[in-house]
Each structure stands twice: as structure tokens, then as C-alpha cells.
Design a protein around this motif. Structure first.
Motif, PDB file in Angstrom:
ATOM      1  N   ASN A  60       1.024  -1.192   0.066  1.00 44.84           N
ATOM      2  CA  ASN A  60      -0.104  -0.023   0.083  1.00 44.84           C
ATOM      3  C   ASN A  60       0.914   1.261  -0.092  1.00 44.84           C
ATOM      4  O   ASN A  60       0.375   2.029  -0.652  1.00 44.84           O
ATOM      5  N   TRP A  61       1.817   1.432   0.790  1.00 37.72           N
ATOM      6  CA  TRP A  61       2.713   2.534   0.920  1.00 37.72           C
ATOM      7  C   TRP A  61       3.853   2.453   0.111  1.00 37.72           C
ATOM      8  O   TRP A  61       4.489   3.521  -0.027  1.00 37.72           O
ATOM      9  N   SER A 138      -1.301   6.776   2.949  1.00 36.16           N
ATOM     10  CA  SER A 138      -0.995   5.323   3.053  1.00 36.16           C
ATOM     11  C   SER A 138       0.128   4.987   4.132  1.00 36.16           C
ATOM     12  O   SER A 138       0.230   3.875   4.340  1.00 36.16           O
TER      13      SER A 138
END
Length: 181
Positions: A60-61, A138
Motif C-alpha cells: 500500500n505505501w 498510506s
């Protein structure tokens, strides 16, 4: 930039040695930080690509961290470009000046540039402070981390321009910088 308008390096002794040491230490720290930023950025992007295309998964990040490293790498590299004279200069008029006037003009421009970079650093620090409680989308980190490198760049770049304004030399002695490496 042609050879007639280039600054020549100056030995860092006497009363300016503390400033030279500060600039050299900043350069070494920023150089290592730049290496780390690029390594992290490349590693995160490579892992993200591998996960997406090989395993149909993702982190996600990853995109946000890679973008943060990119922003930091750009702004931490700018003062190193100033140090080496790798910035854009328009010399149509200045090259026609006598040598002493070219030197005075270069010092004045360096001083004005330093003042502008200090203003950028101050305003960036104020903006980062004001936005510190905003989180990234995120990652559990402040979005102000995207603004902090402008403040770092402003202070570091201003130090190089102040050195140029005071001494007429483009950068500190390479041997002094080697002592800190």
C-alpha cells in the motif's frame, strides 16, 4: 559557464574555517543521505513491481514512500549542484564586464540567492510546522515530510551561496571535505 566567470577554490583557513567545516560536514551528510534516499526509492519500486507482476499483490505505501524519497533526493541534491556551479546562469551581459565587476556581480548575486533560499527555508519550515498533524494517505507519518526537504535545501544552499559571496570561491577545499568523509 565558461572559464572567465568561474570561481576558483580557496583554501579554508583562518576565520572562515568554521564555516568551511560546517559546509563540508553538511555536504558529506547530504551526500550519504542522497545515496540512502536513492537506494530506498529504487528498492521499494523494484519490490513493488515484482510483487505486482509476479504475485499479483502490492504494498500500500510503496508509491508514497518512493515519491517521498524522490522529493528528498531532488531537494537534497540542489545545494550540491550549487557547490559545483551546475546551476543555470545567464551571462550575456556579465561576460562583457571587466573582471573586478564580474566578481562583484557574482558575489552580489550569490548573496541575493542566499537571502532567497533562507526565505524559502523559513517559509517551508513554517508550512511544515502548520501541516505536521496531517498524515500521509498510506503511511502513518506526517505529510509535512514532503515539505521539510525544502527547508533543508534552503539552508544548505544558502550556506554555499554565502561562502561564494564572502570568498568568491565556489566551494570549500576538497581536502577539508575529505577529512570529514
Amino acid at each position: 559557464m565558461n572559464g572567465t566567470t568561474r570561481f576558483t577554490p580557496m583554501v579554508d583557513s583562518g576565520p572562515l574555517r568554521p564555516l568551511a567545516l560546517l559546509i563540508a560536514a553538511f555536504d558529506v551528510a547530504v551526500g550519504w543521505a542522497l545515496v540512502a534516499e536513492i537506494v530506498v526509492m529504487v528498492a521499494v519500486v523494484a519490490i513493488q513491481v515484482a510483487l505486482r507482476y509476479l504475485f499479483n499483490s502490492s504494498i500500500n505505501w510503496a508509491d508514497e514512500l518512493a515519491r517521498l524519497c524522490f522529493v528528498w533526493s531532488i531537494f537534497t541534491a540542489i545545494p550540491l549542484g550549487l557547490k559545483g556551479g551546475a546551476h543555470i546562469g545567464i551571462e550575456m551581459l556579465v561576460v562583457r564586464f571587466p573582471a573586478h565587476l564580474r566578481s562583484a556581480t557574482a558575489r552580489l548575486v550569490a548573496l541575493l540567492g542566499a537571502a532567497m533560499l533562507l526565505l524559502v527555508a523559513w517559509e517551508s519550515a513554517v508550512m511544515a510546522w502548520d501541516q505536521w498533524d496531517e498524515l500521509m494517505a498510506s503511511m502513518p507519518a506526517s505529510a509535512a515530510w514532503f515539505i521539510v526537504p525544502l527547508a533543508v535545501c534552503g539552508v544548505h544552499g544558502a550556506l554555499h551561496l554565502i561562502w561564494q559571496a564572502i570568498t568568491g570561491a565556489q566551494h570549500v577545499n576538497p581536502e577539508l571535505q575529505a577529512e570529514l568523509s
